[in-house]
Write a protein that holds these residues in place. Sequence first.
Motif, PDB file in Angstrom:
ATOM      1  N   SER A 227       0.929  -1.062   0.128  1.00  0.00           N
ATOM      2  CA  SER A 227       0.001   0.017   0.027  1.00  0.00           C
ATOM      3  C   SER A 227       0.897   1.488   0.000  1.00  0.00           C
ATOM      4  O   SER A 227       1.874   1.156   0.334  1.00  0.00           O
ATOM      5  N   ASP A 284     -14.704  -2.967   5.269  1.00  0.00           N
ATOM      6  CA  ASP A 284     -14.360  -2.359   3.983  1.00  0.00           C
ATOM      7  C   ASP A 284     -15.539  -1.492   3.725  1.00  0.00           C
ATOM      8  O   ASP A 284     -16.875  -1.912   3.619  1.00  0.00           O
ATOM      9  N   THR A 286     -15.321   0.567   0.886  1.00  0.00           N
ATOM     10  CA  THR A 286     -14.976   0.916  -0.399  1.00  0.00           C
ATOM     11  C   THR A 286     -16.573   0.734  -1.284  1.00  0.00           C
ATOM     12  O   THR A 286     -17.314   0.325  -0.739  1.00  0.00           O
ATOM     13  N   ARG A 304      -7.380  -9.668   3.220  1.00  0.00           N
ATOM     14  CA  ARG A 304      -7.876  -8.191   3.262  1.00  0.00           C
ATOM     15  C   ARG A 304      -7.552  -7.551   4.712  1.00  0.00           C
ATOM     16  O   ARG A 304      -7.003  -6.714   4.969  1.00  0.00           O
ATOM     17  N   TYR A 308      -4.937  -4.702   6.196  1.00  0.00           N
ATOM     18  CA  TYR A 308      -5.389  -3.623   6.691  1.00  0.00           C
ATOM     19  C   TYR A 308      -4.722  -3.753   8.228  1.00  0.00           C
ATOM     20  O   TYR A 308      -4.351  -2.643   8.751  1.00  0.00           O
ATOM     21  N   ARG A 387      -9.594  -5.452  -4.331  1.00  0.00           N
ATOM     22  CA  ARG A 387      -9.467  -5.489  -2.992  1.00  0.00           C
ATOM     23  C   ARG A 387      -8.418  -6.464  -2.528  1.00  0.00           C
ATOM     24  O   ARG A 387      -8.100  -6.266  -1.318  1.00  0.00           O
ATOM     25  N   GLU A 393      -6.195  -1.687  -3.860  1.00  0.00           N
ATOM     26  CA  GLU A 393      -7.180  -1.667  -2.887  1.00  0.00           C
ATOM     27  C   GLU A 393      -7.108  -0.094  -2.251  1.00  0.00           C
ATOM     28  O   GLU A 393      -8.441   0.652  -1.957  1.00  0.00           O
ATOM     29  N   SER A 399     -11.587   3.585   0.004  1.00  0.00           N
ATOM     30  CA  SER A 399     -10.851   2.751   0.716  1.00  0.00           C
ATOM     31  C   SER A 399     -10.364   3.364   2.155  1.00  0.00           C
ATOM     32  O   SER A 399     -10.478   4.666   2.433  1.00  0.00           O
TER      33      SER A 399
END
Length: 472
Positions: A227, A284, A286, A304, A308, A387, A393, A399
């Motif tokens: 990320s 999530d 998004t 995911r 995070y 994602r 993502e 996001s």
Amino acid sequence: MSQPTYRIRGVRSESRGKAIGGHSPIHRLIPGSARDGATDEIEVAGNTVVRVELDNGFVLWSRVDNLTREYGTPPAGRRDGAPAAVDAGAAWEFSRLTPQRASSSERGMAGLAIRVLDFFGVDVVQKPARALGIHFEEKLLGDHPPSFYRLDLAAAFRLHAVPDDAALAADQGPLLVFVHGTASSTDGSFGKLWDPANAEGARLREALAATYGERVFALEHRTLSESPIANALALAKRLPAGAEVHLVSHSRGGLVGEVLALSGCARLAEVLSAERLQTLFAADRTLAPQLGLSPLADADMKERDAAYAADRQRLGELVALLGEKKLRVARFVRVACPARGTTLASGRLDRWLSVLDYLVDAATGHGLFGGGLDFLLAVVKERTDPRTLPGLEAMMPGSALTRLLNATPELVSDADLSIIAGDIEAGDGLWNTLKVLASDWFYRNDHDLVVDTGSMSGGLPRPANGARLRKD
């Protein structure tokens, strides 16, 4: 689970076409009939990857079932005069890339003639897209793994490694740092500045040298498997305490710069407390349903959530590090940044990667996947959800990162900002065709084929007169 098969009609080519990225097509079809009126049929599974080459040079990568559903034309009738069944058992034909549900005007604009269809077989059981994404990034970065490098403005383009224990001076003047974009490298995003044939580039480098001397650097970083938070933390670790930093970013690299611009926010540690970070990365949020994405599978959801959790930990570490180092982003030129997210993350990465591949080819003379097609084939075959790739993502509207940068009113950065935004103008020829296709696939407003133009002006709020915008 067995895949439905599709019969595709055309003229089978004796030449299957040249290998691309180490892969040769298993079938090649030319649309239409042979000179004697004869046609051939091939039978392929619905998840077979197909490369659709258009007469205007654009190439679309898709799955057979997606392509058939969206653009396929079944035969008008059988030999006995009965209507042909419009299902996977019919012999589908492809002559033009025209959406089946388009209006008459849209059909006229997007009715693009197909030159050839290449069908690729690929087994991704042992090579899922997530793992191949890392391998693809390594190929993009070549001999320069993710790290901090020095650039020489007075010589040919070359990345000079900066040892981890190198002591960089913060009191000799500002440091200029280039931050490249998605699926790219410093050379891919900024190498033209060093092109010997580019007289304007030589002039600009000379002007930059007067200000920065040898204090010019670049961050080589992963853009799919990591990320922007991870990238920004890596950059902050290499910058000397008290440094005045000047940034030039392209595309997703602007998100890395925006995260570093948190250094200019008052009460940063207080605002981004552990509790706030837990809430920010808790779920999530998004725009997945609006983008046509289904809920993540359990295994993907766990990955995911793990990503995070890692970002939450990294952001906490970055906040503490910025508090210690007192970095100051005094100049920031941010080009085409998806600061509010971009609808490229629409669940159809096959389309986005097709556009990106074409743009890279137009700019450099060789496609994005010329050195290795495995990642693209896996993305298309698996229908990879954006994602599941942390770097993508983060660019999805809604996001955790876009919420941090755009929906945390307490965070106002005094980091300077010059935004260069743009959109591709409608006109004649191929570029207009691509704009129409991209508008049909991803966008409803202005865009530059990769990022929504409106998103480019997002990011952390600045005080009055703290930011400038130029639209190209």
